[in-house]
Design an enzyme around this catalytic site. Structure first.
Site, PDB file in Angstrom:
ATOM      1  N   ILE A  81      41.701  42.994  42.246  1.00 23.93           N
ATOM      2  CA  ILE A  81      40.607  43.473  41.386  1.00 23.93           C
ATOM      3  C   ILE A  81      40.321  44.942  41.745  1.00 23.93           C
ATOM      4  CG2 ILE A  81      38.340  42.948  40.432  1.00 23.93           C
ATOM      5  CD1 ILE A  81      38.659  40.076  41.455  1.00 23.93           C
ATOM      6  N   CYS A  82      39.353  45.202  42.603  1.00 20.94           N
ATOM      7  CA  CYS A  82      38.967  46.603  42.825  1.00 20.94           C
ATOM      8  C   CYS A  82      40.081  47.435  43.450  1.00 20.94           C
ATOM      9  CB  CYS A  82      37.693  46.670  43.653  1.00 20.94           C
ATOM     10  SG  CYS A  82      36.288  46.045  42.706  1.00 20.94           S
TER      11      CYS A  82
END
Ligand code: ZN
Length: 173
Positions: free
Chosen positions: A126-127
């Protein structure tokens, strides 16, 4: 061009790492020593250290996807003690997956003359991945050390690392 490197530590916050935390990443505790080692090395070498931290509004739209986490100024939004920012280190708040979106990360890197970032922390698919994609689009060279990132799920974690190495052509060192 000579590399000017910055160490980036992403979302190593209580709400991602504490047992039973809203978005606990199972392997987040396991990567703390490796990140800590790089942090100490960076401090010794004078390598800039930049934290990119979720800091959500209590009603952030992201909470329709994920359980509420890292609400700005709450205890869960604090960087864990072992990796706490030191004096002069940059702490940048973000509200989306990419550390570049609507933040001063790009400007900070440019001010520091950085062209290479070492990306550590959570969540790998994700990030970490979305920040790596945006770094790629902005022409930065990126390293994502495998022992310094963790995912929520082993398959997603492996997928993210494959995309980062095979598609973005970034190193896992
Ligand atoms: Zn978030």
């Amino acid at each position: 061009m000579t590399d000017r490197t910055a160490l980036i530590i992403c979302d190593m916050l209580e709400d991602f790492t504490a047992p039973g935390a809203p978005l606990e990443v199972p392997d987040a505790r396991a990567i703390v020593p490796a990140i800590r080692e790089r942090l100490e090395q960076a401090r010794q070498d004078g390598t800039p250290v930049i934290y990119i931290n979720d800091a959500h509004a209590p009603d952030d739209s992201e909470f329709s996807i994920w359980p509420p986490h890292a609400v700005a100024d709450s205890p869960g939004a604090q960087v864990i003690e072992e990796l706490a920012p030191g004096p002069g280190e940059h702490v940048i708040s973000k509200t989306r997956y990419s550390g570049f979106y609507d933040t001063k990360l790009d400007a900070t890197l440019q001010d520091l003359g950085v062209n290479h970032i070492v990306l550590t922390g959570v969540v790998s698919n994700i990030c970490i991945m979305y920040t790596a994609v945006d770094a790629h689009q902005r022409g930065y060279r990126v390293s994502v050390p495998e022992d310094c990132v963790a995912g929520l799920d082993p398959d997603d974690h492996a997928f993210a690392l494959r995309q980062i190495t095979d598609v973005l052509k970034f190193a896992q060192t």
